[in-house]
Design a protein around this motif. Structure first.
Motif, mmCIF file in Angstrom:
data_model
loop_
_atom_site.group_PDB
_atom_site.id
_atom_site.type_symbol
_atom_site.label_atom_id
_atom_site.label_comp_id
_atom_site.label_asym_id
_atom_site.label_seq_id
_atom_site.Cartn_x
_atom_site.Cartn_y
_atom_site.Cartn_z
ATOM 1 N N GLY A 657 32.182 -5.925 13.523
ATOM 2 C CA GLY A 657 32.732 -5.359 12.297
ATOM 3 C C GLY A 657 33.934 -4.487 12.589
ATOM 4 N N GLN A 658 33.818 -3.675 13.637
ATOM 5 C CA GLN A 658 34.911 -2.769 13.977
ATOM 6 C C GLN A 658 36.123 -3.531 14.482
ATOM 7 O OE1 GLN A 658 32.530 -0.619 16.647
ATOM 8 N NE2 GLN A 658 31.564 0.583 15.031
ATOM 9 N N ASP A 659 35.868 -4.575 15.262
ATOM 10 C CA ASP A 659 36.991 -5.369 15.761
ATOM 11 C C ASP A 659 37.708 -6.067 14.612
ATOM 12 O OD1 ASP A 659 36.228 -4.545 18.209
ATOM 13 O OD2 ASP A 659 35.301 -6.430 18.831
ATOM 14 N N LEU A 660 36.906 -6.590 13.681
ATOM 15 C CA LEU A 660 37.502 -7.310 12.553
ATOM 16 C C LEU A 660 38.342 -6.386 11.681
ATOM 17 C CD1 LEU A 660 34.906 -9.818 11.076
ATOM 18 C CD2 LEU A 660 37.174 -10.314 11.970
ATOM 19 N N ILE A 661 37.815 -5.202 11.408
ATOM 20 C CA ILE A 661 38.557 -4.319 10.496
ATOM 21 C C ILE A 661 39.883 -3.915 11.142
ATOM 22 C CG2 ILE A 661 37.590 -2.023 11.124
ATOM 23 C CD1 ILE A 661 37.370 -1.534 8.077
ATOM 24 N N ALA A 662 39.860 -3.692 12.452
ATOM 25 C CA ALA A 662 41.106 -3.348 13.142
ATOM 26 C C ALA A 662 42.084 -4.513 13.073
ATOM 27 C CB ALA A 662 40.814 -2.977 14.587
ATOM 28 N N ALA A 663 41.581 -5.721 13.263
ATOM 29 C CA ALA A 663 42.457 -6.895 13.251
ATOM 30 C C ALA A 663 43.056 -7.106 11.856
ATOM 31 C CB ALA A 663 41.678 -8.133 13.678
ATOM 32 N N PHE A 664 42.236 -6.959 10.830
ATOM 33 C CA PHE A 664 42.740 -7.193 9.473
ATOM 34 C C PHE A 664 43.739 -6.118 9.047
ATOM 35 C CE2 PHE A 664 38.657 -9.672 8.482
ATOM 36 C CZ PHE A 664 39.279 -10.874 8.791
ATOM 37 N N ARG A 665 43.530 -4.891 9.522
ATOM 38 C CA ARG A 665 44.483 -3.841 9.180
ATOM 39 C C ARG A 665 45.855 -4.142 9.776
ATOM 40 N NH1 ARG A 665 40.244 0.634 10.048
ATOM 41 N NH2 ARG A 665 39.642 1.064 7.911
ATOM 42 N N LYS A 666 45.854 -4.821 10.923
ATOM 43 C CA LYS A 666 47.129 -5.143 11.549
ATOM 44 C C LYS A 666 47.770 -6.362 10.909
ATOM 45 C CE LYS A 666 46.110 -2.955 15.794
ATOM 46 N NZ LYS A 666 45.103 -3.114 16.814
ATOM 47 N N LEU A 667 46.944 -7.324 10.473
ATOM 48 C CA LEU A 667 47.504 -8.557 9.925
ATOM 49 C C LEU A 667 47.942 -8.392 8.473
ATOM 50 C CD1 LEU A 667 45.006 -11.145 11.408
ATOM 51 C CD2 LEU A 667 47.439 -10.977 11.927
ATOM 52 N N LEU A 668 47.239 -7.546 7.736
ATOM 53 C CA LEU A 668 47.525 -7.387 6.314
ATOM 54 C C LEU A 668 48.109 -5.994 6.074
ATOM 55 C CD1 LEU A 668 44.174 -8.908 5.093
ATOM 56 C CD2 LEU A 668 46.404 -9.955 4.741
ATOM 57 N N ASN A 669 48.268 -5.652 4.815
ATOM 58 C CA ASN A 669 48.627 -4.271 4.494
ATOM 59 C C ASN A 669 47.351 -3.443 4.641
ATOM 60 O OD1 ASN A 669 49.232 -1.846 3.144
ATOM 61 N ND2 ASN A 669 50.782 -2.896 1.916
ATOM 62 N N PRO A 670 47.373 -2.391 5.459
ATOM 63 C CA PRO A 670 46.119 -1.652 5.686
ATOM 64 C C PRO A 670 45.513 -1.092 4.392
ATOM 65 C CG PRO A 670 48.011 -0.498 6.629
ATOM 66 C CD PRO A 670 48.477 -1.861 6.243
ATOM 67 N N TYR A 671 46.342 -0.953 3.350
ATOM 68 C CA TYR A 671 45.806 -0.433 2.088
ATOM 69 C C TYR A 671 45.000 -1.469 1.320
ATOM 70 C CZ TYR A 671 48.753 3.554 3.040
ATOM 71 O OH TYR A 671 49.325 4.649 3.629
ATOM 72 N N GLN A 672 44.903 -2.691 1.819
ATOM 73 C CA GLN A 672 44.056 -3.667 1.152
ATOM 74 C C GLN A 672 42.769 -3.920 1.939
ATOM 75 O OE1 GLN A 672 47.349 -6.904 2.195
ATOM 76 N NE2 GLN A 672 45.740 -7.887 1.032
ATOM 77 N N VAL A 673 42.536 -3.131 2.977
ATOM 78 C CA VAL A 673 41.353 -3.306 3.821
ATOM 79 C C VAL A 673 40.468 -2.072 3.726
ATOM 80 C CG1 VAL A 673 40.538 -3.798 6.147
ATOM 81 C CG2 VAL A 673 42.727 -4.728 5.378
ATOM 82 N N PHE A 674 39.207 -2.256 3.366
ATOM 83 C CA PHE A 674 38.305 -1.122 3.168
ATOM 84 C C PHE A 674 37.040 -1.286 4.014
ATOM 85 C CE2 PHE A 674 41.053 -1.108 -0.420
ATOM 86 C CZ PHE A 674 41.166 0.217 -0.817
#
Ligand SMILES: [Zn+2]
Ligand SMILES: [Zn+2]
Ligand SMILES: [Zn+2]
Ligand SMILES: [Zn+2]
Ligand SMILES: [Zn+2]
Ligand SMILES: [Zn+2]
Length: 1011
Positions: A657-674
């Motif tokens: 979960g932690q790895d995924l959230i870090a990856a998605f924050r980098k790939l997308l706009n971090p303001y769309q990841v919660f």
């Protein structure tokens, strides 16, 4: 050279002037270091290149190719930032020197730093050296890496993720690439020349943090500047529609970054520290306590000593550990070679420069640095004149300026004593004491009473550079404002609309609004005294008073008691924020969750409230408070965009979960990841409430999916988009819903996050029936139901009678299956750490089944004839039950982590089941053996009935579970009926894009298979 100048604008030209001076003076003083043959013209972006014959294989940071130093072709190295280049590449260098990076920034954006981490095969973006085995930090938003001791020299040039400017014509909004240098994935290809542009040997190549385009340093300047967000443009939340309030709160509080990451990394670190032998431990701690003490200046070129220590790496999973071991071995070998070659280098140096003449000198750049014990260590020849020490000190602080503007004083004396520039440093060395010499680097004011300050345009609609404004020690902020407005062509009549702010580009970018009577020149002089390096990172901005975020600053508050009245919530929150700081509005209120949104109309009040609510205790629970971004949804209307709202349960699936959230924050706009484990799904749904069309990606177990769907049910009516389609990345065990929707059995870390997002773009929308399970107990409930109400998946609607209601997405079980689930659940509650891995979970589940079997054989009381204890009515008809120990009612055809109890065979009696036909399927289980056979796929369950309205009369207490959440339910009646709530889910399309693999993905796979 010509190109780089025109590209970089006035800043470069200005700095270039001072460099010219610098070059002249430093050219005279060369010659003490034998490896430095000659000083050459500074070219490119402010590097201080010197010719060097490398004694080990070296690579050009510009083109990534090897420099054939060993066969006599010299290379060049920047004395300040260690940039290495071919002779032929020198003229084309485009990467700015670290001493210039700060000056090149127009709008400073702070990085969002991780905690201390260990990484392999990455390079520091400041000193360009390897990070291996040193503590370092990584930006969670843009992948910028720094050594802990280099962090304060980092350029504050992170991705700008919230750039909305009111009144700007949407068609005029242009998104540019955001290039970060180096640390590209293996096999990264250049978008321009199609050749490989990565290197495992040095910091080279560029990558856009938005669209992931990669290119050579030279090539990236020739690509179109505009960025279209690349493969994820359809689901990207464009920064131009997002605002965050201007506050001193760090970005992490808004993005919600880090809380677990930090905790996890700390755990790992502590574990590592324990594992290390005491000597190593000591060293590790020393580095931690005073990171800068570990600095080794490049004059000695001996960082190898520090790098050479052995250490366990970064990860915790066994697979990773194995991989790491291998890498470590490789690493050690290469390091040994490196050390050897360095020894040789030193030996050759020693011949004409005996070690005894080298002196280690501590340099502080101001009073505040002295107080904080932050210094740089430089190695210098004892016979070197003070002037040379000044130059070395400037380099160690990444300062590119005329050395004649600086002087040295002795720091150890009670009184500061200026050193005579012509005296060799030798005079400082006290032979009798062990004490190291310590010096102050000081700035020499040409005229202490007047000078120039630079004023930058902050968020102004004009895109001009800074203006130099002449000031004296009596010039006030008011005067500067007037002068600056005139220079920017804004007219002084608008003065009341502007502020002059002081911006410091430290680890965090801090802003301070200056009062009209303050005197900028005095401010600068003061900062200079405290820290020269900080002075160079401080600048003034002309900023409109009006915040583009507007006057509605929303704070989300969670962990309040559930189901109070609006007046009660208002009262509680008012007590916390204080009567002197009332909020302007309250709502929406999420009564079922004890969560509330309050708004403030000015930033200061909002920050004050944030600080008083943060960590406040109410009824023994820490309140949760988040500052929320704003989305200008009206700007999304006329674009073909379906932004993705990403929910990750960072606590699910171990580290996944932690790895995924870090990856998605980098790939997308971090303001769309919660992170739903920190605040739940409501803050995200609130932020997205005005977006007409969006999709959701839920990363977590079935429980998390249920949680998000349930929140959607509750906030749907307040949102423009009522049923956004939801995709799933399954984490942890179970994941039956994810399986049915083809999202897999559980994320293992093998799939690249980028390809998951591409799957979401391509996924089909499909309906999911939802069901309401209502329990009407015969008598008073005995507390069990209450215990369950706390469970996040289910809502216990406080009905007048004692009935309780749950939403069911997957299945509902009574008897054996629930009993087993209950055992498992209880075991997990008692020993959560035992249940972290998926495989292990399954094993325990099977073990418990076996135990049940033994138990039921030895004592017949364990088994139940369920058909005698319940009455089943489907669509109004009483169904005669065969002898069974358990029944399962299915909405989806996956249960118990992937098996199909209904079975695949066609049937004349029943229709083909789906999860959108408004029908449920009822199957029976005869016993533990049958259950085991079902789970191993040998047998199906006994088909009993199919229908849309189910009633069960329970004559005694029985174990039950809804979507796998079990409890013991007292006698009474259970009704399962179709819920008015619908969900739209995303089903992954079958076609796999193997043949059209993106270079990034291919690179990733290549890396994976090679390791
Ligand atoms: Zn080159
Ligand atoms: Zn440089
Ligand atoms: Zn570094
Ligand atoms: Zn960053
Ligand atoms: Zn881009
Ligand atoms: Zn290229």
């Amino acid at each position: 050279m010509r190109r780089s100048r025109s590209m970089a604008g006035p800043e470069i030209a200005h700095i270039q002037e001072s460099l010219d001076v610098d070059r002249r003076t430093s050219a005279d003083s060369e010659g003490t270091d034998s490896s430095v043959s000659a000083s050459v013209d500074q070219l490119g972006h402010g590097h201080f290149f010197v010719k060097k014959s490398f004694h080990k294989p070296s690579y050009c940071h510009h083109c990534a190719d090897m420099i054939w130093s060993l066969i006599g072709v010299p290379g060049y190295v920047c004395e300040v930032c260690n940039f290495v280049a071919h002779d032929k590449c020198m003229k084309n260098v485009v990467s700015p020197c670290s001493s210039l990076a700060a000056a090149l920034i127009k709008n400073p954006v702070p990085h969002c730093w991780s905690d201390f981490i260990h990484v392999k095969r990455k390079f520091c973006n400041v000193c360009r050296k390897r990070l291996d085995d040193m503590w370092c930090f990584r930006c969670e938003i843009c992948d910028y890496y720094v050594h802990s001791e280099c962090q304060e020299f980092a350029a504050s040039n992170c991705r700008e993720c919230a750039t909305y400017t009111p009144g700007k014509d949407p068609s005029q909004i242009i998104q540019y690439h955001h290039w970060t240098e180096g640390n590209l994935l293996n096999n990264a290809k250049c978008a321009l020349c199609r050749k490989s542009c990565w290197s495992s040997e040095c910091l080279t190549g560029y990558r856009c943090a938005w669209c992931t385009t990669t290119a050579h340093a030279a090539c990236h300047k020739n690509l179109p500047q505009e960025c279209d967000f690349g493969p994820l443009k359809k689901i990207m939340l464009p920064p131009s529609v997002v605002t965050i309030p201007r506050t001193e709160l760090p970005m992490e509080t808004i993005v919600g970054v880090l809380s677990y990451k930090k905790a996890r990394d700390r755990d790992i670190r502590e574990k590592e520290q324990k594992e290390k032998d005491p000597k190593e431990k000591e060293r590790g701690e020393a580095t931690l306590l005073s990171p800068r003490a570990a600095i080794s200046d490049d004059l000695s070129s001996s960082t190898g000593n520090l790098n050479g220590k052995d250490s366990s790496g970064e990860s915790s999973s066994s697979k990773e550990r194995k991989r790491r071991k291998e890498r470590d071995r490789e690493e050690r070998e290469s390091e040994k070679k490196e050390r050897d070659s360095q020894k040789e280098e030193r030996r050759s140096k020693d011949e004409d420069e005996p070690d005894s003449d080298a002196e280690l000198v501590k340099v502080f750049d101001g009073n505040s640095s002295m107080r904080r014990k932050v210094f740089r260590t430089i190695t210098i020849n004892r016979n070197a004149p003070t002037k040379e020490v000044v130059e070395a000190a400037l380099r160690s602080f990444y300062i590119k300026d005329d050395p004649s503007n600086y002087y040295l004083t002795e720091a150890n004396e009670a009184e500061e004593r200026t050193l005579d520039p012509s005296t060799p440093i030798r005079s400082l060395v006290k032979e009798d004491t062990q004490e190291k010499s310590a010096l102050f680097l000081r700035y020499r004011d040409k005229d202490p009473n007047k000078g120039f300050i630079k004023v930058y345009p902050g968020n102004l609609k004009s895109s001009q550079g800074y203006k130099s404004i002449p000031v004296t020690s009596d010039t006030t902020v008011d005067d500067v404002l007037e002068y600056a407005l005139r220079k920017f062509g804004l007219g002084t009549t608008t003065k009341s609309k502007y502020n002059l702010i002081e911006v410091t580009m430290d680890n965090r970018v801090t802003e301070r609004i200056l009062t009209h009577a303050e005197k900028p020149w005095r401010i600068m002089q003061q900062i200079r005294k405290e820290s020269i390096h900080q002075m160079l990172k401080t600048r003034f901005y002309l900023q409109e008073k009006e915040d583009p975020h507007g006057s509605s600053i929303a704070l989300f508050i969670g962990n309040l008691p559930q189901s109070l009245s609006q007046r009660q919530y208002h009262g509680i929150l008012q007590t916390f924020v204080g009567d002197s700081n009332p909020f302007v509005s309250i709502g929406p209120i999420y009564y079922e969750y004890g969560s509330v949104v309050i708004t403030y109309d000015n930033n200061e009040a909002a920050v004050k409230a944030f600080n008083s609510l943060k960590g406040a205790l109410f009824e023994e629970k820490n309140l949760l408070v988040m500052l929320l971004p704003n989305i200008q949804a009206q700007l999304l209307d006329h674009r073909d965009l379906t932004p993705l709202l990403v929910f990750v349960n960072a606590k699910s699936g171990g580290c996944q979960g932690q790895d995924l959230i870090a990856a998605f924050r980098k790939l997308l706009n971090p303001y769309q990841v919660f992170d739903v484990s920190n605040g739940g799904p409501l803050p995200g749904l609130y932020v997205f409430r005005n977006i007409p069309k969006y999709r959701i990606l839920i990363c977590g177990g079935d429980g998390t999916v249920g949680w998000v769907l349930q929140c959607l049910d509750n906030v749907g009516q307040d949102s423009v988009c009522q049923t956004p389609p939801c995709g799933v990345v399954p984490l942890g065990t179970g994941n039956d819903l994810a399986r049915v929707l083809r999202w897999g059995t559980g994320y293992t870390g093998d799939e690249e996050p980028m390809s998951i997002l591409k799957d979401v773009i391509e996924a089909d929308e499909i309906r999911l029936d939802r069901w309401t399970v209502v329990f009407h107990p015969d008598e008073k409930p005995e507390g069990e139901v209450k215990a369950v109400a706390a469970c996040q998946v289910m809502s216990n609607s406080a009905a007048e009678d004692n009935s309780s209601m749950f939403v069911m997405n997957n299945y509902f079980g009574i008897g054996l299956d629930a009993d087993l689930a209950l055992d498992f659940h209880n075991a997990r509650e008692e020993n959560p750490e035992k249940f972290s891995s998926r495989l292990h979970n399954k094993r325990i589940y099977v073990k418990m089944g076996l135990r049940k079997m033994v138990k039921s054989r030895s004592a017949k009381s364990g088994s139940r004839d369920l058909q005698k204890e319940i009455e089943l009515e489907v669509d109004g008809k009483l169904i005669e039950l065969p002898p069974v120990e358990g029944i399962i009612i299915l909405n989806i055809l996956s249960w118990g982590a992937g098996c199909n109890p209904w079975g695949p065979e066609r049937d004349d009696v029943f229709g083909k089941p789906t999860h959108w036909d408004g029908m449920l399927e009822v199957v029976g289980v005869t016993g533990v053996v049958h259950l085991g056979q079902m789970q191993s796929g040998l047998r199906s369950g006994i088909r009993i009935a199919q229908g849309g309205h189910i009633r069960i009369k329970m004559k005694g207490e029985l174990p039950v579970h809804v979507d796998g959440e079990p409890w013991n339910q007292g006698s009474g009646q259970v009704t399962v009926l179709r819920s008015a709530l619908r969900a739209t889910m995303l089903k992954k399309t079958k076609i796999k894009r193997r043949n059209t693999m993106e270079p990034r993905q291919a690179a990733f796979e290549a890396e994976r298979s090679s390791s």
